[in-house]
Design a protein around this motif. Structure first.
Motif, PDB file in Angstrom:
ATOM      1  N   LEU A  89       0.833  -1.195   0.000  1.00 21.67           N
ATOM      2  CA  LEU A  89       0.000   0.000   0.000  1.00 21.67           C
ATOM      3  C   LEU A  89       0.873   1.252   0.000  1.00 21.67           C
ATOM      4  N   ARG A  90       1.904   1.238   0.836  1.00 24.33           N
ATOM      5  CA  ARG A  90       2.777   2.416   0.899  1.00 24.33           C
ATOM      6  C   ARG A  90       3.557   2.607  -0.408  1.00 24.33           C
ATOM      7  N   ALA A  91       3.807   1.538  -1.126  1.00 19.55           N
ATOM      8  CA  ALA A  91       4.540   1.636  -2.383  1.00 19.55           C
ATOM      9  C   ALA A  91       3.662   2.152  -3.517  1.00 19.55           C
TER      10      ALA A  91
ATOM     11  N   THR B 277      -0.053   7.713  -4.531  1.00 21.04           N
ATOM     12  CA  THR B 277      -1.071   8.274  -3.641  1.00 21.04           C
ATOM     13  C   THR B 277      -2.467   8.083  -4.205  1.00 21.04           C
TER      14      THR B 277
ATOM     15  N   ARG C  68      -3.858   4.440  -3.633  1.00 21.53           N
ATOM     16  CA  ARG C  68      -3.955   3.840  -2.300  1.00 21.53           C
ATOM     17  C   ARG C  68      -5.391   3.539  -1.897  1.00 21.53           C
TER      18      ARG C  68
ATOM     19  N   LEU D 234      -4.123   4.802   8.483  1.00 16.56           N
ATOM     20  CA  LEU D 234      -2.796   4.430   7.998  1.00 16.56           C
ATOM     21  C   LEU D 234      -1.969   5.653   7.642  1.00 16.56           C
ATOM     22  N   GLU D 235      -2.622   6.637   7.086  1.00 13.67           N
ATOM     23  CA  GLU D 235      -1.940   7.855   6.642  1.00 13.67           C
ATOM     24  C   GLU D 235      -2.799   9.054   7.005  1.00 13.67           C
TER      25      GLU D 235
END
Length: 129
Positions: A1-3, A6, A9, A86-87
């Motif tokens: 997900l982080r990879a 934006t 996601r 998460l973010e």
């Protein structure tokens, strides 16, 4: 997900929520429930909601509230909530969240707004013209 980029996601997280939900519901492989169909409409009971919470919490390394399936009653809303967990910086900026700030803000406080917040305010102003 982080990879992921934006912009990718939320769709990736939504698909993950749908996949986990499909497993909880024991749907045939490859069949995903509609992201906007309510959990209650899909037949999710309280035990299934707890299983969904536990699986998502484990997968995402988050501690989630027991009421998550009721607070965010479809895969779309749940994915949006999880993304903010998460973010936190990825939480969407909306004009409605900014209006109270702007109405009572000083020039110094306005200078502290992020670019996204300023953009949202400018778009709102342009729409009203």
């Amino acid at each position: 997900l982080r990879a992921a980029a934006t912009s990718e996601r939320l769709p990736a997280l939504r698909t993950h929520v749908q996949t986990v939900l499909a497993q909880v519901l024991k749907l045939p492989a490859g069949e995903l429930p509609d992201a906007q169909q309510g959990f209650a409409d899909l037949g999710v009971d309280s035990l299934m909601a707890v299983e969904l919470k536990n699986r998502l919490g484990r997968d995402l390394a988050l501690t989630l509230p027991a009421t998550i399936g009721f607070d965010y009653p479809d895969a779309e809303r749940l994915a949006r909530y999880l993304l903010t967990r998460l973010e936190p910086a990825a939480a969407p900026v909306t004009v409605s969240t900014l209006e109270p700030i702007v109405k009572s803000a000083t020039a110094g406080e306005l200078a502290e707004l992020s670019e996204d917040e300023v953009e949202a305010l400018l778009l709102k102003k342009l729409e009203s013209l």
